[in-house]
Write an enzyme that holds these catalytic residues in place. Structure first.
Site, PDB file in Angstrom:
ATOM      1  CE1 TYR A 138      -3.256   2.851   0.511  1.00 12.20           C
ATOM      2  CE2 TYR A 138      -3.964   1.776   2.543  1.00 12.20           C
ATOM      3  CZ  TYR A 138      -4.135   2.754   1.587  1.00 12.20           C
ATOM      4  OH  TYR A 138      -5.176   3.637   1.704  1.00 12.20           O
ATOM      5  CE  LYS A 166      -5.985   2.057  -2.157  1.00  8.21           C
ATOM      6  NZ  LYS A 166      -6.251   2.950  -1.025  1.00  8.21           N
TER       7      LYS A 166
END
Length: 311
Positions: A138, A166
């Site tokens: 992330y 992500k």
């Protein structure tokens, strides 16, 4: 369920509905999950930024994962954030979210103390070695104060440490480098590259991204599913029109008065107000110490919904 490689499509970062006394509102959470699934989303991401994971206690985090995994019953993959400052604490989160049935974990770089890229790489390798499910990175430099460079991400992908990214960095050039690098290297086959931007989904998919994790998809999941499908069908003109409608709707995140609240209070408050106005959740409360929207600001959210054809 078997985690797809790559994961594609629309993966909403699920908001966490709260009661007025700031406990997890389980009935509202299950209604929200149904709202998302009925729109045709491809997976769910719990315990991310839009989930207010940073504000939830460990007990509340566990309840969210258990509730969503239990309600989905294997219908779509459930990704769970395992977000904390250091590797040992992240491993604790990995343990309880996977015990609850999460299909993958999403992990930021370590934070609080300044971190060297070698330490970030070591962090991900240690987490992946102990995780029974795939690990996605992330990239969230606004919160963790370090950027995941494309070279590092691709290195960790090629060695099998990371199953995906992500990207919420706002660095479109860096994102493109990951997309093109993953496409060019056979060792990175199956690596999922997902944008966290609400505003650039059509652009990200056009450059070869696998999917999107937009917070606004809580409010209008059907819109993002429609956008994703238009892009995959090659209808770029239709996709541009849908993206522009969603860009206008995204203006709701700025209804909060910046003189009395931060951007997180305004954005998450707007998402939750939108969900309340659409009849999905019972209460728009946000976790403390975020500042709640006023009645006038909630009315402003309603105007955005009406303009987007959602009321």
């Amino acid at each position: 369920m078997t985690f797809p490689a790559p994961l594609t499509g629309v993966v909403p970062p699920v908001c966490t509905p709260l009661t007025p006394d700031r406990e997890v509102d389980v009935p509202s959470l299950t209604r929200l999950v149904d709202h998302l699934l009925e729109a045709g989303v491809d997976a769910l991401f719990v315990l991310g930024t839009s989930s207010e994971a940073a504000y939830l206690t460990d007990r509340q985090r566990r309840l969210v994962v258990e509730t969503v995994v239990g309600h989905v019953s294997g219908g779509v993959p459930v990704l769970a954030g395992a977000i904390d400052m250091t590797t040992p604490r992240v491993l604790d989160h990995v343990r309880y979210v996977t015990d609850a049935g999460a299909d993958a974990v999403v992990v930021t770089a370590p934070f609080y103390t300044p971190t060297h890229p070698a330490e970030i790489a070591r962090h991900y390798r240690l987490v992946a070695a102990r995780s029974p499910v795939p690990v996605l990175a992330y990239d969230l430099p606004v919160s963790v104060h370090s950027k995941l460079g494309a070279e590092l991400v691709l290195e960790l992908a090629a060695e099998g440490t990371l199953a995906g990214l992500k990207d919420s960095s706002g660095d479109l050039g860096g994102f493109r480098a990951v997309v093109t690098g993953a496409r060019a290297d056979p060792a990175v086959s199956g690596f999922s590259v997902l944008t966290g931007s609400e505003l650039l989904v059509d652009s990200a998919l056009a450059m070869g991204a696998d999917g999107a994790v937009p917070g606004l998809a809580n409010v209008d999941p059907a819109g993002y599913v429609r956008l994703d499908r238009l892009c995959r069908e090659g209808d770029w003109e239709g996709a541009r029109g849908e993206q522009e409608r969603l860009c206008s709707l995204f203006g709701m995140v700025r209804v909060g008065d910046g003189g009395r609240m931060g951007g997180s209070s305004s954005a998450i408050g707007a998402f939750k107000a939108g969900l309340c106005l659409r009849g999905v959740i019972a209460c728009a409360a946000t976790a403390e110490p975020q500042v709640p929207l006023s009645a006038e600001e909630v009315a402003g959210v309603g105007k955005f919904l009406a303009g987007a054809g959602l009321l």
